[in-house]
Design an enzyme around this catalytic site. Sequence first.
Site, PDB file in Angstrom:
ATOM      1  N   ASP A  41      -3.077  53.014 -36.257  1.00 50.30           N
ATOM      2  CA  ASP A  41      -2.297  53.596 -35.173  1.00 50.30           C
ATOM      3  C   ASP A  41      -2.917  53.133 -33.869  1.00 50.30           C
ATOM      4  O   ASP A  41      -4.046  52.625 -33.836  1.00 50.30           O
ATOM      5  CB  ASP A  41      -2.314  55.131 -35.273  1.00 50.30           C
ATOM      6  CG  ASP A  41      -1.494  55.800 -34.168  1.00 50.30           C
ATOM      7  OD1 ASP A  41      -0.427  55.269 -33.819  1.00 50.30           O
ATOM      8  OD2 ASP A  41      -1.921  56.837 -33.646  1.00 50.30           O
ATOM      9  N   SER A  42      -2.181  53.327 -32.783  1.00 52.06           N
ATOM     10  CA  SER A  42      -2.720  52.991 -31.467  1.00 52.06           C
ATOM     11  C   SER A  42      -3.891  53.891 -31.099  1.00 52.06           C
ATOM     12  O   SER A  42      -4.668  53.557 -30.201  1.00 52.06           O
ATOM     13  CB  SER A  42      -1.619  53.117 -30.412  1.00 52.06           C
ATOM     14  OG  SER A  42      -1.134  54.454 -30.372  1.00 52.06           O
ATOM     15  N   CYS A  47       2.383  54.517 -36.850  1.00 52.76           N
ATOM     16  CA  CYS A  47       2.720  54.507 -35.431  1.00 52.76           C
ATOM     17  C   CYS A  47       4.164  54.069 -35.315  1.00 52.76           C
ATOM     18  O   CYS A  47       4.525  52.993 -35.812  1.00 52.76           O
ATOM     19  CB  CYS A  47       1.796  53.541 -34.684  1.00 52.76           C
ATOM     20  SG  CYS A  47       2.235  53.205 -32.967  1.00 52.76           S
ATOM     21  N   GLU A  65      -4.708  62.641 -27.419  1.00 49.88           N
ATOM     22  CA  GLU A  65      -5.904  61.792 -27.491  1.00 49.88           C
ATOM     23  C   GLU A  65      -7.123  62.483 -26.890  1.00 49.88           C
ATOM     24  O   GLU A  65      -8.245  62.310 -27.364  1.00 49.88           O
ATOM     25  CB  GLU A  65      -5.655  60.462 -26.761  1.00 49.88           C
ATOM     26  CG  GLU A  65      -4.739  59.522 -27.495  1.00 49.88           C
ATOM     27  CD  GLU A  65      -5.361  58.916 -28.746  1.00 49.88           C
ATOM     28  OE1 GLU A  65      -6.523  58.481 -28.686  1.00 49.88           O
ATOM     29  OE2 GLU A  65      -4.678  58.904 -29.787  1.00 49.88           O
ATOM     30  N   CYS A  95       6.874  60.589 -32.623  1.00 51.56           N
ATOM     31  CA  CYS A  95       5.589  59.915 -32.397  1.00 51.56           C
ATOM     32  C   CYS A  95       4.584  60.649 -33.265  1.00 51.56           C
ATOM     33  O   CYS A  95       4.612  61.886 -33.333  1.00 51.56           O
ATOM     34  CB  CYS A  95       5.198  59.976 -30.922  1.00 51.56           C
ATOM     35  SG  CYS A  95       3.511  59.421 -30.562  1.00 51.56           S
ATOM     36  N   HIS A 134       1.653  61.357 -32.820  1.00 43.06           N
ATOM     37  CA  HIS A 134       0.820  62.287 -32.058  1.00 43.06           C
ATOM     38  C   HIS A 134       1.458  63.675 -31.962  1.00 43.06           C
ATOM     39  O   HIS A 134       0.759  64.682 -31.857  1.00 43.06           O
ATOM     40  CB  HIS A 134       0.580  61.764 -30.635  1.00 43.06           C
ATOM     41  CG  HIS A 134      -0.383  60.624 -30.549  1.00 43.06           C
ATOM     42  ND1 HIS A 134      -0.038  59.333 -30.867  1.00 43.06           N
ATOM     43  CD2 HIS A 134      -1.691  60.587 -30.167  1.00 43.06           C
ATOM     44  CE1 HIS A 134      -1.081  58.544 -30.677  1.00 43.06           C
ATOM     45  NE2 HIS A 134      -2.097  59.273 -30.263  1.00 43.06           N
TER      46      HIS A 134
END
Length: 258
Positions: free
Chosen positions: A10-11, A73, A149, A181, A183
């Site tokens: 993932d990013s 992602c 994050e 997403c 996240h």
Amino acid sequence: MTDRPVGMLDSGLGGISVLAQALRDLPREDYVYFGDTANIPYGDKDPSEVMRLTRLGVDKLMAHGCKAIVIACNTATSVAAEQLRKELSIPVIGIEPALKPASLLPGEGQILVLATQVTLRLPKFHALMERYGSNAVPVPCSGLMECVESGQLEGERVDALLRSYLAPYLDKPIKAVVLGCTHYPFLRKAIAALLPPGTPLVDGNAGTVRQLGRRLAEEALLAPPEHTGGKVTFLTSSRDPATLRHMQCMLETAMAML
């Protein structure tokens, strides 16, 4: 070969929500997770740059002998999954906004699709909208990923951002909200607090893990019954030594949310 790990990338940290689902549903497997935290976010990068970075992440996972790759992602899946399947001899599983399962839910009203600008802009999402999006509304959500994050899963900043994105739709019936997403599942509690009680929040994590299990079975790559499994190795492009500890904490959070 079957006891080799599954690779996930993932990013940043969002894909850890997919990793937690995999640990629950495919507990005999081992996993290597790469978070490209030095280059986050992917959601506002040019697709060619996302492709380059995703390839670099895949290379790191392949160096660890992974038997399958999960692109955890939405943005990277939209940009890179199809091409990587042509280039690699192992299964490549992607993730996409769960618009299809949301559209099949009972009830009336709009389906709000929360995602990054790149995910909502690319042809893969447009194809989803054509098939399942008759009452769907794309909602680009800049800033939410950065909250996750940094470990901000609740609080004033998260609440202010969510209110700004959801407020225009709260005066009409809402059938479901798609967490587009990886996240965003970390923000379930904060999102649910702003919606009518009982509004379904739908993500693609379980479907992605089911597809991983199917592809491993098709290729005779499932870990053997005697394999204990559950080992996780974290990798990151960040030079901050605290990042790996933060990843472990986020995994514990994600497991507790399941």
